[in-house]
Design an enzyme around this catalytic site. Structure first.
Site, PDB file in Angstrom:
ATOM      1  CG  ASP A   6      -1.785   1.206   1.363  1.00  0.00           C
ATOM      2  OD1 ASP A   6      -1.752   2.070   0.455  1.00  0.00           O
ATOM      3  OD2 ASP A   6      -2.514   1.314   2.365  1.00  0.00           O
ATOM      4  CD  GLU A  43      31.810  17.814   2.900  1.00  0.00           C
ATOM      5  OE1 GLU A  43      32.906  18.042   2.362  1.00  0.00           O
ATOM      6  OE2 GLU A  43      31.009  18.727   3.194  1.00  0.00           O
ATOM      7  CG  HIS A  64      31.981  18.742  -3.115  1.00  0.00           C
ATOM      8  ND1 HIS A  64      33.193  18.853  -2.485  1.00  0.00           N
ATOM      9  CD2 HIS A  64      31.229  19.768  -2.654  1.00  0.00           C
ATOM     10  CE1 HIS A  64      33.197  19.896  -1.686  1.00  0.00           C
ATOM     11  NE2 HIS A  64      32.007  20.470  -1.762  1.00  0.00           N
ATOM     12  CD  GLU A  84      34.398  14.318  -3.400  1.00  0.00           C
ATOM     13  OE1 GLU A  84      34.261  15.508  -3.024  1.00  0.00           O
ATOM     14  OE2 GLU A  84      35.410  13.907  -3.986  1.00  0.00           O
ATOM     15  NE  ARG A 135      39.895  22.929  -2.925  1.00  0.00           N
ATOM     16  CZ  ARG A 135      39.674  21.640  -3.121  1.00  0.00           C
ATOM     17  NH1 ARG A 135      38.460  21.149  -2.958  1.00  0.00           N
ATOM     18  NH2 ARG A 135      40.643  20.827  -3.477  1.00  0.00           N
ATOM     19  NE  ARG A 188      34.027  23.108  -4.593  1.00  0.00           N
ATOM     20  CZ  ARG A 188      34.696  22.392  -3.705  1.00  0.00           C
ATOM     21  NH1 ARG A 188      35.165  21.186  -4.038  1.00  0.00           N
ATOM     22  NH2 ARG A 188      34.908  22.844  -2.482  1.00  0.00           N
ATOM     23  CD  GLU A 225      34.569  18.682  -6.608  1.00  0.00           C
ATOM     24  OE1 GLU A 225      34.458  18.360  -5.403  1.00  0.00           O
ATOM     25  OE2 GLU A 225      35.557  19.301  -7.057  1.00  0.00           O
ATOM     26  CD  GLU A 263      35.619  17.790   4.498  1.00  0.00           C
ATOM     27  OE1 GLU A 263      36.003  18.933   4.810  1.00  0.00           O
ATOM     28  OE2 GLU A 263      35.822  17.300   3.362  1.00  0.00           O
ATOM     29  CD  GLU A 270      34.461  13.881   1.539  1.00  0.00           C
ATOM     30  OE1 GLU A 270      34.860  13.388   0.467  1.00  0.00           O
ATOM     31  OE2 GLU A 270      34.514  15.092   1.798  1.00  0.00           O
TER      32      GLU A 270
END
Length: 473
Positions: A53, A134, A272, A132, A343, A364, A362, A215, A223
């Site tokens: 259900d 965290e 990321h 990735e 970054r 981010r 990547e 981290e 991480e």
């Protein structure tokens, strides 16, 4: 090794499996499960599914059309390490029991539609994703929200605010200061053994593991690293990752959260996501001698990502808390540009050396509260749109964006500043998601409705800090 239904049934018999646990992901990215006896799992179960259900699952069917079926994927079988009785776990997709069609609101089924669409374009036939996620580990978490009270409290022995706290046996210091959490050794890093157990257990469950570390945030941010995988496998791995992290944390008397911003004034947690497209064994993102060795296909893919990011952030950053992380500073990737080193750019091109197979981008800005099936599919659909329409991402930006003069910084587009803004962007820009029938109007409208309810929940409630600012104004 690819498994068949017969392989799973043979495993159940040969290994003395007592029960079978069927897990599936709801719209919000949480696992739900049903445990059945081994006799209920038959060869036909892997094609016709097992009925249940679905009316009580958030955002799914109404009570008058509640019948659904869980279809287990034989390639996802593993013994659940957190159950007393020997139980085989299987990850499922959801289908309509009468028609046998994939259920349009099932995230995992939608991801399969995205891959089918990718193949139909002939632009590429494989999509690899390397997430990735965290997370934070806390020793104590308390929160309350009612008509006359609103509060939260998080605490960890590592936190910099605990340097003056009285602790049993004495306060031994070794706290981690704000923004100094990247790679400290013991005794400052108190979670080495916890992370090792998490990582190794993930490996035992079939997740391709790589590393683990503390981290940046001082308040016990961590991480675990895993290798890239095909889109659906990568999303399955994220779900296993979260399951293992939460349960191992509980084993050690701790609690884990994937909230992007549970701690004020320190780095938030993201997810990321590395990604690349392939044709067979041929990587499509490598172009020798160009900026960051990016092919034209890769640049167009980035163009699609940067153009559509404001709308797909409704999937990659799907909570009101997500946007408390996406503010300038704290290495926040808020700028809709691409870079091989910066970054704070939404798209970074990792340094990969001369290997064409390692070339990837990547993204981010996303975070780990995203439903991975929806987030990866939405990003891929944006990238495909960029390739199809040859969207130019402009030049890569390698200057320090934090040091740019304000007039130059104003010319750079940024991500939405709230969930409400991301939902508005999704309303305005969603045709690329609907190509090939991957995301439907019903899915998008339902998602916006569900998420707008969350926006309204926060809008209606006073915030504790407002009392500091306004109570005696």
């Amino acid at each position: 090794m690819v498994k068949s239904s017969q392989d799973v049934l043979r495993q159940i018999k040969d290994e003395g499996i007592e029960l079978v646990d069927l897990k599936f992901t709801d719209l919000h990215g949480k696992w739900q499960h049903l445990t059945i006896t081994t006799e209920m799992l038959e060869d036909e179960s892997f094609t016709e599914g097992l009925a249940f259900d679905g009316s009580s699952i958030r955002g799914w069917k109404a009570i008058n059309e509640s019948d659904m079926a869980m279809v287990p994927d034989p390639n996802t079988s593993w013994i659940d390490p957190f159950y007393k009785h020997k139980t085989l776990s299987l990850i499922c997709s959801i289908q309509e029991p009468r028609s046998g069609e994939p259920y349009a609101r099932c995230p995992r089924a939608l991801a399969q539609k995205a891959l089918d669409y990718l193949s139909s374009t002939s632009l590429a036939y494989k999509a690899y994703f390397g997430p990735e996620p965290e997370f934070f580990l806390f020793d104590d978490v308390r929160y309350n929200s009612s008509e006359g009270e609103s509060s939260y409290s998080v605490d960890t022995i590592e936190a910099p605010w605990n340097t003056g706290r009285k602790e049993e046996g004495g306060n031994l210091a070794y706290k981690i200061q704000y923004k100094e959490g990247y790679f400290p050794v013991a005794p400052n890093d108190t979670a080495q053994d916890i992370r090792s157990e998490m990582l190794l257990l993930m490996g035992e469950l079939g997740v391709p593991i790589e590393k683990h570390h503390h981290e940046v945030a001082g308040a016990s941010q961590h991480e675990l690293g895993m290798k890239f995988a095909p889109l659906i496998n990568a999303a399955d791995n994220v779900m296993i990752y979260k399951y293992v992290v939460r349960n191992i944390a509980k084993k050690y008397g701790k609690t884990a959260t994937f909230m992007p911003k549970p701690v004020f004034n320190d780095n938030g947690t993201g997810m990321h996501v590395h990604q690349s497209l392939w044709n067979g064994d041929q990587p499509l993102f490598f172009g020798e001698g160009t900026y960051a060795n990016l092919s034209q296909t890769a640049k167009w893919y980035i163009g699609g990502i940067l153009k559509h990011a404001p709308s797909f952030l409704a999937f990659t950053n799907p909570t009101t808390n997500s946007y408390k992380r996406l503010v300038p500073g704290f290495e926040a990737p808020v700028n809709l540009v691409y870079s091989q080193g910066n970054r704070s750019a939404a798209v970074r091109i990792p340094l990969t050396g001369p290997s064409p197979k390692a070339k990837r981008l990547e993204f981010r800005s996303g975070d780990a509260l995203a439903n991975p099936y929806l987030a990866f599919s939405a990003m891929m659909m944006a990238g495909i749109d960029g390739i199809k329409n040859q969207i130019d991402p402009g030049e890569g930006v390698d200057v320090d964006l934090f040091e740019l003069p304000s007039d130059e910084l104003e010319s750079i587009r940024t991500v939405p500043s709230s969930l409400n803004d991301a939902l508005d962007a999704l309303k305005a820009d969603n045709d690329y998601l609907k190509e090939g029938g991957v995301f439907t109007d019903d899915f998008i409208e339902n998602w916006i409705s569900l998420k707008f309810e969350e926006v309204q929940q926060l809008r209606q409630r006073p915030h504790p800090h407002e009392f500091f600012m306004y109570y005696d104004a």
